[in-house]
Design a protein around this motif. Structure first.
Motif, short mmCIF file in Angstrom:
data_model
loop_
_atom_site.label_atom_id
_atom_site.label_comp_id
_atom_site.label_asym_id
_atom_site.label_seq_id
_atom_site.Cartn_x
_atom_site.Cartn_y
_atom_site.Cartn_z
N LYS A 59 41.89 41.53 34.71
CA LYS A 59 41.04 40.52 34.06
C LYS A 59 39.59 40.70 34.49
N ASN A 60 39.16 41.96 34.36
CA ASN A 60 37.79 42.37 34.69
C ASN A 60 37.45 42.03 36.15
N PHE A 61 38.37 42.37 37.04
CA PHE A 61 38.19 42.15 38.48
C PHE A 61 37.88 40.68 38.76
N CYS A 62 38.68 39.82 38.15
CA CYS A 62 38.51 38.38 38.32
C CYS A 62 38.70 37.99 39.78
N GLU A 63 37.85 37.09 40.25
CA GLU A 63 37.92 36.65 41.65
C GLU A 63 39.29 36.06 41.97
N LYS A 64 39.90 35.40 41.01
CA LYS A 64 41.21 34.79 41.24
C LYS A 64 42.31 35.83 41.46
#
Length: 329
Positions: A19-24
């Motif tokens: 998810k585009n290197f999502c922080e979550k």
């Protein structure tokens, strides 16, 4: 690098998976950079992955990146993490492994829910992985891991252990296994072979020392290095050696684990751990001896709890054949 082209994964696929290197999706951070979880479609199957993204701000890591790919692409073992592929595109360097759902061993050291039987099985699994690295039949080289610690031991859904962290590993010809290799001093505080710290030389016995520290952690339910403890308690290895010499190892074993242990098994396990962390590497056992003792410890422990026959899931004859004529210093 064309040797590894079949392992290349386009950047846009990894971005979609995470998810585009999502922080979550961040599940960890090490010297290499952040680690992201995700799901990637490979050969028609949707698999859970972990993507280690090189932190380019440090201005280093290229050598470690290619070392890990080179090492892992040549290995196949149930107790070694699986390499899915990598990305080297648009300034990004990312290593993609199969995601191990339970995280790393360090997360469970203090947790009594990880019982003594499970801990013995984890010890055997990592010993099997190291045996494979050091002298697997059919390879003309040995591998010294150099980065064994409780954070590089991952656990799957069934708490089966998988060794990871191969970015500092070294390949060496099998006929040179009795020689020292001079190298930059690399390792994690609390796990490093004291002889390597002094000289920079490494052998397979350097891995044995780090593995011995892991055995101490598994038995004591604490980390190898506790920076805020007193000098006497800061480092686990010398503390364990001291208690073993004084025959007081019960004092440092996790009390919940002590209540699960067969007394003879605990004595033997403590002695084995301390043999592995002897300061003189020549006095340390090799992985053949270690595996015999660990499998015997598990058999004795199971028999003390469940008095029925137990069949080892470990081909001792095959391992002895692999090591014939290959002496380790």
């Amino acid at each position: 690098m064309s040797t590894f082209n079949h392992l290349r994964i386009p950047l846009d696929e990894i971005q979609k998976a995470t998810k585009n290197f999502c922080e979550k999706n961040i599940i960890g951070k090490g010297d290499f950079g952040y680690v992201y979880k995700g799901q990637l479609l490979r050969s028609g199957d949707l698999i859970n992955i972990s993507a280690r993204r090189l932190d380019r701000s440090q201005g280093q890591g290229d050598m470690e990146f290619w070392t890990e790919i080179s090492i892992l692409s040549s290995l196949k073992h149930p107790n070694i993490v699986s390499l899915i592929g990598f990305c080297d595109e648009k300034g990004e360097k990312i290593i993609v492994n199969r995601h191990e759902a339970k995280g790393s061993l360090v997360m469970y050291l203090r947790d009594p829910a990880l019982n003594w039987i499970h801990r013995l099985k984890i010890s055997i699994a990592i010993a099997n992985a190291l045996s494979y690295l050091h002298y697997e039949e059919g390879r003309n080289y040995s591998i010294i891991h150099r980065n064994i610690n409780s954070s590089t031991i991952l656990l799957d859904d069934n708490f089966e252990a998988k060794l990871s962290g191969f970015e500092f590993s070294i390949k060496d010809s099998v006929d040179r296994m009795e020689h020292y290799i001079s190298s930059e001093v690399i390792g994690t505080q609390g796990y490093m072979d004291p002889e390597t710290t002094k000289s920079g030389d490494v052998t397979e016995k350097s891995d044995i020392y780090s593995f011995g520290v892991i055995l101490c952690e598994i038995m004591c339910g604490r980390k190898a290095f506790l920076p805020y403890e007193s000098e006497d308690n800061k480092f686990l290895a010398p503390l364990a050696r001291s208690h073993n010499q004084n025959e007081t190892h019960q004092d440092i074993i996790h009390p919940d684990l002590w209540n699960q242990m067969d007394p003879e098994v605990s004595d033997g396990f403590a002695q084995l751990a301390c043999d592995c962390i002897k300061e003189d590497r020549v006095e340390r056992p090799d992985m053949i001896e270690i595996l015999f003792q660990l499998n015997g410890a598990l058999e004795d422990q199971l028999n003390s709890v469940i008095p029925v026959g137990f069949t080892m899931n470990f081909d001792l004859y095959s391992l002895v054949e692999r090591k014939k004529g290959k002496r380790i210093i």
